[in-house]
Design a protein around this motif. Structure first.
Motif, PDB file in Angstrom:
ATOM      1  N   PHE A  79       1.130  -1.499   0.356  1.00 28.78           N
ATOM      2  CA  PHE A  79       0.035   0.593   0.186  1.00 28.78           C
ATOM      3  C   PHE A  79       0.534   0.970   0.206  1.00 28.78           C
ATOM      4  N   SER A  80       0.302   2.375  -0.498  1.00 29.40           N
ATOM      5  CA  SER A  80       1.158   2.845  -0.490  1.00 29.40           C
ATOM      6  C   SER A  80       0.193   4.575   0.521  1.00 29.40           C
ATOM      7  N   PHE A  81       1.744   5.339   1.113  1.00 23.50           N
ATOM      8  CA  PHE A  81       1.781   5.558   1.985  1.00 23.50           C
ATOM      9  C   PHE A  81       2.042   7.379   1.648  1.00 23.50           C
ATOM     10  N   PRO A  82       2.477   8.525   2.546  1.00 23.04           N
ATOM     11  CA  PRO A  82       2.910   9.554   1.829  1.00 23.04           C
ATOM     12  C   PRO A  82       4.358   9.492   2.337  1.00 23.04           C
ATOM     13  N   GLY A  83       5.083   8.664   1.190  1.00 24.75           N
ATOM     14  CA  GLY A  83       6.631   9.072   1.077  1.00 24.75           C
ATOM     15  C   GLY A  83       7.206   8.089   0.826  1.00 24.75           C
ATOM     16  N   GLY A  84       6.272   6.579   0.309  1.00 21.87           N
ATOM     17  CA  GLY A  84       6.594   5.557  -0.204  1.00 21.87           C
ATOM     18  C   GLY A  84       5.552   4.321  -0.113  1.00 21.87           C
ATOM     19  N   ARG A  85       5.833   3.373   0.364  1.00 16.27           N
ATOM     20  CA  ARG A  85       4.799   1.577  -0.580  1.00 16.27           C
ATOM     21  C   ARG A  85       5.109   0.989   0.871  1.00 16.27           C
ATOM     22  N   ARG A  86       4.757   0.562   0.977  1.00 15.92           N
ATOM     23  CA  ARG A  86       5.306  -0.794   2.358  1.00 15.92           C
ATOM     24  C   ARG A  86       4.049  -1.812   1.860  1.00 15.92           C
ATOM     25  N   PHE A  87       5.115  -3.677   2.638  1.00 11.99           N
ATOM     26  CA  PHE A  87       4.189  -4.529   2.835  1.00 11.99           C
ATOM     27  C   PHE A  87       3.892  -5.055   4.260  1.00 11.99           C
ATOM     28  N   HIS A  88       3.569  -5.594   4.595  1.00 11.26           N
ATOM     29  CA  HIS A  88       3.941  -6.437   5.924  1.00 11.26           C
ATOM     30  C   HIS A  88       3.591  -7.640   5.958  1.00 11.26           C
ATOM     31  N   PHE A  89       4.879  -8.847   6.196  1.00  4.58           N
ATOM     32  CA  PHE A  89       4.679 -10.211   6.150  1.00  4.58           C
ATOM     33  C   PHE A  89       4.652 -10.379   7.126  1.00  4.58           C
ATOM     34  N   THR A  90       4.620 -11.916   7.694  1.00  8.62           N
ATOM     35  CA  THR A  90       4.960 -12.876   8.654  1.00  8.62           C
ATOM     36  C   THR A  90       6.022 -13.749   8.514  1.00  8.62           C
ATOM     37  N   GLU A  91       6.955 -14.295   9.208  1.00  4.47           N
ATOM     38  CA  GLU A  91       7.434 -15.661   9.030  1.00  4.47           C
ATOM     39  C   GLU A  91       7.194 -16.213  10.076  1.00  4.47           C
ATOM     40  N   PRO A  92       7.621 -17.900   8.936  1.00  7.48           N
ATOM     41  CA  PRO A  92       7.027 -19.090   9.750  1.00  7.48           C
ATOM     42  C   PRO A  92       6.685 -18.922  11.024  1.00  7.48           C
ATOM     43  N   CYS A  93       6.904 -18.919  11.544  1.00 12.98           N
ATOM     44  CA  CYS A  93       6.890 -18.634  13.143  1.00 12.98           C
ATOM     45  C   CYS A  93       5.785 -17.381  13.612  1.00 12.98           C
ATOM     46  N   GLY A  94       5.105 -16.809  12.557  1.00 18.49           N
ATOM     47  CA  GLY A  94       3.931 -15.441  12.525  1.00 18.49           C
ATOM     48  C   GLY A  94       4.724 -14.317  13.215  1.00 18.49           C
ATOM     49  N   SER A  95       5.520 -14.053  13.724  1.00 20.18           N
ATOM     50  CA  SER A  95       5.749 -12.808  13.510  1.00 20.18           C
ATOM     51  C   SER A  95       5.521 -11.932  13.078  1.00 20.18           C
ATOM     52  N   GLU A  96       5.561 -10.660  12.889  1.00 15.77           N
ATOM     53  CA  GLU A  96       4.965  -9.678  12.262  1.00 15.77           C
ATOM     54  C   GLU A  96       6.551  -8.671  11.768  1.00 15.77           C
ATOM     55  N   PHE A  97       6.807  -8.452  10.732  1.00 15.66           N
ATOM     56  CA  PHE A  97       7.729  -7.557  10.135  1.00 15.66           C
ATOM     57  C   PHE A  97       7.115  -6.606   9.207  1.00 15.66           C
ATOM     58  N   ALA A  98       7.848  -5.189   8.403  1.00 15.85           N
ATOM     59  CA  ALA A  98       7.078  -5.251   7.496  1.00 15.85           C
ATOM     60  C   ALA A  98       8.601  -4.884   6.211  1.00 15.85           C
ATOM     61  N   VAL A  99       8.368  -3.788   5.131  1.00 16.72           N
ATOM     62  CA  VAL A  99       9.367  -3.512   4.270  1.00 16.72           C
ATOM     63  C   VAL A  99       8.798  -2.201   3.758  1.00 16.72           C
ATOM     64  N   TRP A 100       9.431  -1.493   3.246  1.00 17.52           N
ATOM     65  CA  TRP A 100       9.261  -0.168   3.024  1.00 17.52           C
ATOM     66  C   TRP A 100      10.178   0.479   1.765  1.00 17.52           C
ATOM     67  N   SER A 101       9.596   0.842   0.798  1.00 18.23           N
ATOM     68  CA  SER A 101      10.610   1.301  -0.048  1.00 18.23           C
ATOM     69  C   SER A 101      10.511   2.925  -0.247  1.00 18.23           C
TER      70      SER A 101
END
Length: 121
Positions: free
Chosen positions: A93-115
């Protein structure tokens, strides 16, 4: 060298340390140092840290802090996350300043990546 009163280290839960390690090794090229069966550490990833064995996971829906990666090519990083076994929990999704997505690793902890690019890379 650690800097006085600056963030230096983060510790995160994992219910399956081998699965968590395999995910980050494949998706982001991380290496780990094990300290017994219940703890592993990583370094040189922007912020040093480790994973400890726990039946819980880190999720913003439970009020946990969100660790966010930067990518100069969001689509390429998303593909690597999925290929390594991550689950996209919030599509790009877009936000002021860039875009990002959220993901979970195989054990369920959440992280995000932005550009900082607001258009497809």
């Amino acid at each position: 060298m650690p800097q006085n009163e600056k963030l230096d280290y983060v510790e995160l839960p994992s219910s399956d340390l081998p699965s968590t390690k395999a995910f980050f090794e494949k998706a982001f090229g991380w290496t780990f140092v094990d300290y017994g069966p219940d703890y592993t550490s990583f370094s040189d990833q922007g912020l040093n840290g480790g994973f400890f064995h726990s039946d819980q996971c880190s999720s913003t829906s439970h009020g946990a802090a969100l660790l966010v990666f930067f990518s100069d090519n969001l689509e390429r990083t998303l593909a690597k996350v999925v290929d390594a076994g991550g689950t996209i929990v919030k599509p790009t999704f877009s936000f002021p300043g860039g875009r990002r997505f959220h993901f979970t690793e195989p054990c369920g902890s959440e992280f995000a990546v932005w550009s900082d690019s607001d258009a497809a890379d």
